[in-house]
Every structure is written in structure tokens, then in C-alpha cells.
Enzyme design. Structure first.
Site, PDB file in Angstrom:
ATOM      1  N   HIS A   1       0.837  -1.201   0.000  1.00 41.99           N
ATOM      2  CA  HIS A   1       0.000   0.000   0.000  1.00 41.99           C
ATOM      3  C   HIS A   1       0.873   1.252   0.000  1.00 41.99           C
ATOM      4  CE1 HIS A   1      -3.799  -2.090   0.589  1.00 41.99           C
ATOM      5  NE2 HIS A   1      -3.110  -2.928   1.352  1.00 41.99           N
TER       6      HIS A   1
ATOM      7  N   ALA B   1      13.444 -19.547   8.624  1.00 47.85           N
ATOM      8  CA  ALA B   1      12.012 -19.624   8.911  1.00 47.85           C
ATOM      9  C   ALA B   1      11.552 -18.367   9.624  1.00 47.85           C
ATOM     10  CB  ALA B   1      11.715 -20.854   9.758  1.00 47.85           C
TER      11      ALA B   1
ATOM     12  N   THR C   1      13.172  -7.569   3.469  1.00 49.84           N
ATOM     13  CA  THR C   1      12.778  -6.246   2.994  1.00 49.84           C
ATOM     14  C   THR C   1      13.785  -5.657   2.014  1.00 49.84           C
ATOM     15  OG1 THR C   1      13.882  -5.175   4.854  1.00 49.84           O
ATOM     16  CG2 THR C   1      11.553  -5.753   5.154  1.00 49.84           C
ATOM     17  N   LYS C   2      15.007  -6.243   1.971  1.00 47.59           N
ATOM     18  CA  LYS C   2      16.086  -5.731   1.117  1.00 47.59           C
ATOM     19  C   LYS C   2      16.703  -6.871   0.331  1.00 47.59           C
ATOM     20  CE  LYS C   2      17.087  -1.995   4.280  1.00 47.59           C
ATOM     21  NZ  LYS C   2      17.963  -1.433   5.255  1.00 47.59           N
TER      22      LYS C   2
END
Length: 178
Positions: free
Chosen positions: A104, A149, A154-155
Site C-alpha cells: 500500500h 524460517a 525487505t532488502k
């Protein structure tokens, strides 16, 4: 319709108790529940020898490409939105892994479903992604990497990196050659 075989071009479909087994060229076995999919038959590209376990969710399947000899565990969730998800050869993706291609737009006044930012996700060859890991939009995972796990990636991930945590951080490098 238990045990009914249908041949459609190069595809053979077996319908048995709401689970469909799809055999392509007798080399690929893909199992899935048709009620959970926007459709492997809707353009999802799957390499030979790949196994996709039942109960996965593949939204916009025509934007998903999975290489050869991969394993996709049960309850995986792949959502490329407007971009694509590409998975290389020889990848092992455990159960409950989410690969998300959109997020979003938090800069908008209202956070709505139609205000999404889409980015490609690319997973290299010989990658292992552990159970319950989440791969977020725009991430590129290098060849031979391991994602622990529950990690949230995010990068970008370097090749041979072992990553874990929330957000995922480098734990160490694998000492192999690729």
C-alpha cells in the site's frame, strides 16, 4: 468426478475429490486445489520437475514464473500484483511462505486497495526459503541464498547469504562455490 482423465493439448488433468493433478509432458507434477487459485492454467510458467503442493494461493498467476526442479510447499501465497515474481531453478520454498509484489502507498491520504505500489521479486537459483518467511516487493535474492524460517525480507540478499530475523539480517555466508 473421481478418477476422470482429461487430455487438453499437452496437459492431462485428473480430477479427484476437489484436488486437480496436472501433468505436463509427464515431467512436471503440480498439485493444487482449483478453488484456491486464480489459475496455474492461466499462464503461470512452471519448469519441469517442479512440485507445487496443494492449497497455495497464486494471484495473477500469469505473472509468476517458477524454474525447474523446484518445490513449493503447502499454503504458500504468491501475489505479484502488476509486476512479476520469478523463481529460479532448484529452489526449495517451505510451507506458508508469502512472496508479495505490491504494498500500500502510505503517502496517500487514504490507504486503499487501489493505491498500491508494485515491484518485481526475483529469486535466484538454488535458494532455500524456510517456513513462514515473507519476501516483500522489490527484493532480489541471489543464487544459493538461505532465508530462515519466519524471516521478513525487505532488502536484496547477496548470493550464498544466510538471512534470518525480522527484518532479515545477514547471519553468515555459505562456504560453497556456485
Amino acid at each position: 468426478m473421481v478418477g476422470v482423465l482429461l487430455k487438453i493439448g499437452e496437459f492431462i488433468l485428473v480430477n479427484k475429490i476437489k484436488t486437480i493433478y496436472l501433468y505436463i509432458f509427464d515431467l512436471i507434477r503440480v498439485t493444487y486445489r482449483s478453488s484456491y487459485h486464480s489459475g496455474i492454467n492461466n499462464g503461470m510458467k512452471v519448469g519441469e520437475g517442479t512440485i507445487i503442493h496443494p492449497t497455495g494461493v497464486f494471484i495473477n498467476a500469469d505473472k509468476i514464473s517458477i524454474g525447474s526442479n523446484c518445490y513449493i510447499g503447502s499454503f504458500c501465497n504468491f501475489r505479484p500484483d502488476q509486476e512479476s515474481i520469478t523463481i529460479g531453478d532448484d529452489c526449495q520454498i517451505a510451507q506458508f511462505v508469502s512472496i508479495i509484489g505490491a504494498n500500500h502507498d502510505i503517502c496517500c491520504q487514504y490507504i486503499r486497495a487501489d493505491a498500491l505500489i508494485s515491484k518485481k521479486v526475483i529469486i535466484g537459483n538454488n535458494v532455500w526459503i524456510g517456513a513462514h518467511a515473507t519476501i516483500l516487493p522489490g527484493v532480489i535474492i541471489g543464487n544459493g541464498a538461505v532465508i530462515g524460517a519466519g524471516a521478513v525480507v525487505t532488502k536484496n540478499v547477496d548470493q550464498l547469504a544466510i538471512m534470518g530475523g525480522v527484518p532479515a539480517k545477514l547471519i553468515k555466508k555459505r562456504k560453497i562455490s556456485i
